[in-house]
Design an enzyme around this catalytic site. Structure first.
Site, PDB file in Angstrom:
ATOM      1  N   GLY A   1       0.837  -1.197   0.000  1.00 33.09           N
ATOM      2  CA  GLY A   1       0.000   0.000   0.000  1.00 33.09           C
ATOM      3  C   GLY A   1       0.869   1.242   0.000  1.00 33.09           C
ATOM      4  O   GLY A   1       1.971   1.250  -0.550  1.00 33.09           O
ATOM      5  N   CYS A   2       0.388   2.264   0.639  1.00 34.83           N
ATOM      6  CA  CYS A   2       1.090   3.543   0.732  1.00 34.83           C
ATOM      7  C   CYS A   2       2.483   3.350   1.318  1.00 34.83           C
ATOM      8  O   CYS A   2       2.636   2.772   2.391  1.00 34.83           O
ATOM      9  CB  CYS A   2       0.275   4.490   1.610  1.00 34.83           C
ATOM     10  SG  CYS A   2       1.151   5.969   2.116  1.00 34.83           S
ATOM     11  N   PHE A   3       3.511   3.841   0.623  1.00 41.60           N
ATOM     12  CA  PHE A   3       4.862   3.630   1.129  1.00 41.60           C
ATOM     13  C   PHE A   3       5.148   4.420   2.393  1.00 41.60           C
ATOM     14  O   PHE A   3       6.007   4.048   3.177  1.00 41.60           O
ATOM     15  CB  PHE A   3       5.949   3.811   0.072  1.00 41.60           C
ATOM     16  CG  PHE A   3       5.948   5.065  -0.753  1.00 41.60           C
ATOM     17  CD1 PHE A   3       5.459   6.277  -0.320  1.00 41.60           C
ATOM     18  CD2 PHE A   3       6.482   5.016  -2.037  1.00 41.60           C
ATOM     19  CE1 PHE A   3       5.505   7.416  -1.109  1.00 41.60           C
ATOM     20  CE2 PHE A   3       6.537   6.136  -2.844  1.00 41.60           C
ATOM     21  CZ  PHE A   3       6.042   7.348  -2.374  1.00 41.60           C
TER      22      PHE A   3
ATOM     23  N   CYS B   1       3.288   4.492   4.919  1.00 40.53           N
ATOM     24  CA  CYS B   1       2.827   3.635   6.011  1.00 40.53           C
ATOM     25  C   CYS B   1       3.777   2.472   6.262  1.00 40.53           C
ATOM     26  O   CYS B   1       4.097   2.174   7.417  1.00 40.53           O
ATOM     27  CB  CYS B   1       1.427   3.109   5.700  1.00 40.53           C
ATOM     28  SG  CYS B   1       0.227   4.435   5.443  1.00 40.53           S
TER      29      CYS B   1
END
Length: 176
Positions: free
Chosen positions: A9-11, A13
């Site tokens: 997902g979002c890097f 995070c």
């Protein structure tokens, strides 16, 4: 030192999680698995390049093993969501483990199988590569430590991931 490249997902995070893992000396956000060289954040976010937002984790294998790195990865994001993590939707947010000089297909597939065995199956995490790594723009690096703690998205998503890390992998968390 060894490296692992994972996309969950979002890097921002996944980077925040791995910065708190013992034996990890560096976490770099970037792009991998796409069709163009040197993509920009805007290009990757469009979903048109085929890249994933990912992190490259540099770690000391005498402190933490590749198996443990992959188990932390699988255990701190939702590997059952195809091409998304929460509200982030698109192939750029896929769950993937990227092969490299330090990581072979068998180790990656074993990590997925361990997660499936412990959680009743359902992981859609892919094993990809090897592929060219492209570091993200400077403002994405160490994002949680700076801008991220003022970003409502990060404030909603990152603390639960850090709590999961501390609960499920307490022995692998750096001392405060």
């Amino acid at each position: 030192m060894r490296q692992a490249i994972v996309a969950g997902g979002c890097f921002w995070c996944t980077e925040a999680v791995f910065r708190d893992v013992v034996g990890v000396s560096e976490v770099e956000s970037g792009y991998i698995g796409g069709t163009i060289a040197n993509p920009s954040y805007k290009e990757v976010c469009s979903g048109s390049t085929g890249h994933a937002e990912a992190i490259r984790v540099t770690f000391d294998p005498e402190v933490i093993s590749m198996k443990e790195i992959l188990d932390v990865f699988m255990g701190t994001h939702d590997p059952t969501q195809l091409n998304r993590q929460g509200n982030d939707i698109g192939t750029q947010y896929r769950s993937a483990i990227f092969l490299s000089d330090h990581l072979d297909r068998a180790a990656a597939e074993a990590a997925i199988a361990r997660w499936d065995a412990d959680n009743g199956g359902g992981a859609v995490t892919t094993v990809e590569g090897p592929a060219e790594w492209y570091p993200a723009e400077d403002y994405h690096q160490e994002y949680w430590e700076g801008e991220g703690q003022r970003n409502p998205y990060c404030l909603a998503v990152i603390p639960p991931k850090l709590q999961k890390l501390r609960k499920s992998f307490a022995a692998k968390v750096k001392a405060d």
